[in-house]
Enzyme design. Structure first.
Site, short mmCIF file in Angstrom:
data_model
loop_
_atom_site.label_atom_id
_atom_site.label_comp_id
_atom_site.label_asym_id
_atom_site.label_seq_id
_atom_site.Cartn_x
_atom_site.Cartn_y
_atom_site.Cartn_z
N ASN A 20 -76.52 106.39 132.46
CA ASN A 20 -77.73 106.54 133.28
C ASN A 20 -78.42 105.18 133.35
O ASN A 20 -79.03 104.74 132.39
CB ASN A 20 -78.66 107.58 132.65
CG ASN A 20 -79.98 107.71 133.39
OD1 ASN A 20 -80.10 107.28 134.54
ND2 ASN A 20 -80.97 108.30 132.75
N TRP A 21 -78.30 104.53 134.51
CA TRP A 21 -78.87 103.18 134.65
C TRP A 21 -80.37 103.19 134.81
O TRP A 21 -81.01 102.14 134.75
CB TRP A 21 -78.23 102.48 135.86
CG TRP A 21 -76.76 102.24 135.73
CD1 TRP A 21 -75.98 102.42 134.61
CD2 TRP A 21 -75.88 101.77 136.75
NE1 TRP A 21 -74.68 102.09 134.88
CE2 TRP A 21 -74.58 101.69 136.18
CE3 TRP A 21 -76.05 101.41 138.08
CZ2 TRP A 21 -73.46 101.27 136.91
CZ3 TRP A 21 -74.95 100.99 138.81
CH2 TRP A 21 -73.67 100.91 138.23
N LYS A 22 -80.94 104.35 135.06
CA LYS A 22 -82.39 104.48 135.30
C LYS A 22 -82.81 103.52 136.43
O LYS A 22 -82.05 103.33 137.38
CB LYS A 22 -83.17 104.27 134.00
CG LYS A 22 -82.69 105.21 132.88
CD LYS A 22 -83.57 105.19 131.68
CE LYS A 22 -83.05 106.17 130.63
NZ LYS A 22 -83.93 106.25 129.46
N HIS A 105 -84.22 115.22 133.67
CA HIS A 105 -84.32 114.20 132.62
C HIS A 105 -85.73 114.21 132.05
O HIS A 105 -86.70 114.46 132.75
CB HIS A 105 -83.98 112.83 133.19
CG HIS A 105 -83.79 111.77 132.15
ND1 HIS A 105 -84.86 111.14 131.54
CD2 HIS A 105 -82.67 111.25 131.59
CE1 HIS A 105 -84.39 110.26 130.66
NE2 HIS A 105 -83.07 110.31 130.67
N GLU A 107 -87.74 111.97 131.37
CA GLU A 107 -88.68 111.11 132.07
C GLU A 107 -89.20 111.77 133.35
O GLU A 107 -90.36 111.59 133.73
CB GLU A 107 -88.01 109.76 132.38
CG GLU A 107 -87.76 108.95 131.12
CD GLU A 107 -86.69 107.89 131.29
OE1 GLU A 107 -86.39 107.24 130.28
OE2 GLU A 107 -86.14 107.72 132.40
N GLU A 177 -81.30 116.00 125.01
CA GLU A 177 -82.08 114.77 124.80
C GLU A 177 -83.20 115.02 123.80
O GLU A 177 -84.21 115.61 124.16
CB GLU A 177 -82.77 114.34 126.08
CG GLU A 177 -81.95 114.05 127.29
CD GLU A 177 -82.88 113.60 128.41
OE1 GLU A 177 -82.87 112.40 128.70
OE2 GLU A 177 -83.64 114.43 128.94
N GLY A 183 -84.92 105.56 123.96
CA GLY A 183 -85.55 104.26 124.14
C GLY A 183 -86.36 103.80 122.95
O GLY A 183 -87.03 102.77 123.01
N SER A 222 -80.18 107.88 122.54
CA SER A 222 -79.86 106.55 122.00
C SER A 222 -78.49 106.48 121.34
O SER A 222 -78.33 105.88 120.29
CB SER A 222 -80.95 106.09 121.02
OG SER A 222 -82.18 105.91 121.68
N GLY A 243 -78.14 105.69 127.97
CA GLY A 243 -79.17 104.95 128.68
C GLY A 243 -78.97 103.45 128.56
O GLY A 243 -78.17 102.85 129.27
#
Length: 259
Positions: A20-22, A105, A107, A177, A183, A222, A243
């Site tokens: 997931n490159w975000k 997700h 976020e 998650e 992160g 992570s 991530g």
């Protein structure tokens, strides 16, 4: 005997590693990253996909043409088309050869107010269009410390099951998650991660045992080159949603090889 058959099946499930490159990309960075990943795919037996930001789907589609690397998107709108400025539909995503899309997700839930009901509708929209959703579920640090991990995950997952039906999970990938480990550099121990993955699988099994055993459940907190092998070796962890480590070809490939 049935339990033995199901256990044998799970032992042969091919791990899935999804990057997931975000909101991280540029034309040059995408070219370098994808070519770097492709150069090391010969030693990888896991299924591998990268979820790129919308503007770079076309570029990635071209770069991975003819390879085993798969393409996914990071979000979608529940509508097929219409007056929804700034939004992207499942059909648009498919138009660039993508077969997967991240849904729910943490976020999206925390920063953009996506409720479990919205996530369920997005999951259904993806399935109805022939995309495979990577359905993200998980608890915050406060929820974990207050002992509500299972209640939070149960609510998030059962909301989807109620809308789509359990049969839809033949075409869904779940990503657990632990929000407190995204992160932050913190990672759930293999024992902590396995316990939640097993809870998720048992929750699905309460509706359909066979589907529960066959639904891939990825770990998305992570995972990195140093802990991937230990995590993926757990019996109910079927790969990872990656991530930060997905932005460096060498690190991402190490995780893929662990798979």
């Amino acid at each position: 005997y049935l339990q033995f058959i199901l256990w044998s099946y799970r032992m042969n499930i091919k791990p899935i590693v999804a990057g997931n490159w975000k909101m991280n990309a540029s034309k040059d960075a995408v070219k370098s990253l994808v070519n770097g990943i492709l150069s090391g795919m010969g030693d990888v037996s896991a299924e591998v996909l990268v979820c790129a930001p919308f503007p770079y789907l076309s570029q990635v589609e071209t770069l991975i043409s003819g390879s085993s690397l798969m393409l996914g998107a990071q979000n979608l709108n529940v509508n097929v088309s219409g007056a929804f400025t700034g939004e992207v539909s499942a059909e648009m995503i498919k138009d660039f050869g993508a077969k997967h899309v991240i849904v729910g997700h943490s976020e999206r839930r925390s920063l953009y107010g996506e409720t479990s009901e919205i996530v369920a509708k997005k999951t259904k929209a993806a399935i109805d269009s022939g995309l495979t959703p990577l359905l993200c579920i998980g608890e915050s640090l406060d929820q974990r410390e207050s002992g509500n991990t299972e209640a939070v995950i149960s609510e998030q997952l059962t909301t989807v099951v109620r809308l789509t039906g359990i049969e839809a999970f033949k075409n869904i990938i779940i990503a657990y998650e632990p929000v407190w480990a995204i992160g932050t550099g913190m990672t759930a121990t293999p024992e902590q991660a396995q316990a939640v993955h097993m809870f998720i699988r048992n929750l699905l099994a309460s509706s359909n045992q066979d589907i529960a055993e066959k639904t891939p459940i990825l770990y998305g907190g992570s995972m990195n080159a140093g802990n991937a092998l230990e995590l993926i070796s757990c019996p109910d962890i079927d790969g990872g949603l990656i991530g930060g480590a997905a932005l460096k070809a060498e690190d991402f490939l190490q995780i893929c090889k662990a798979g």
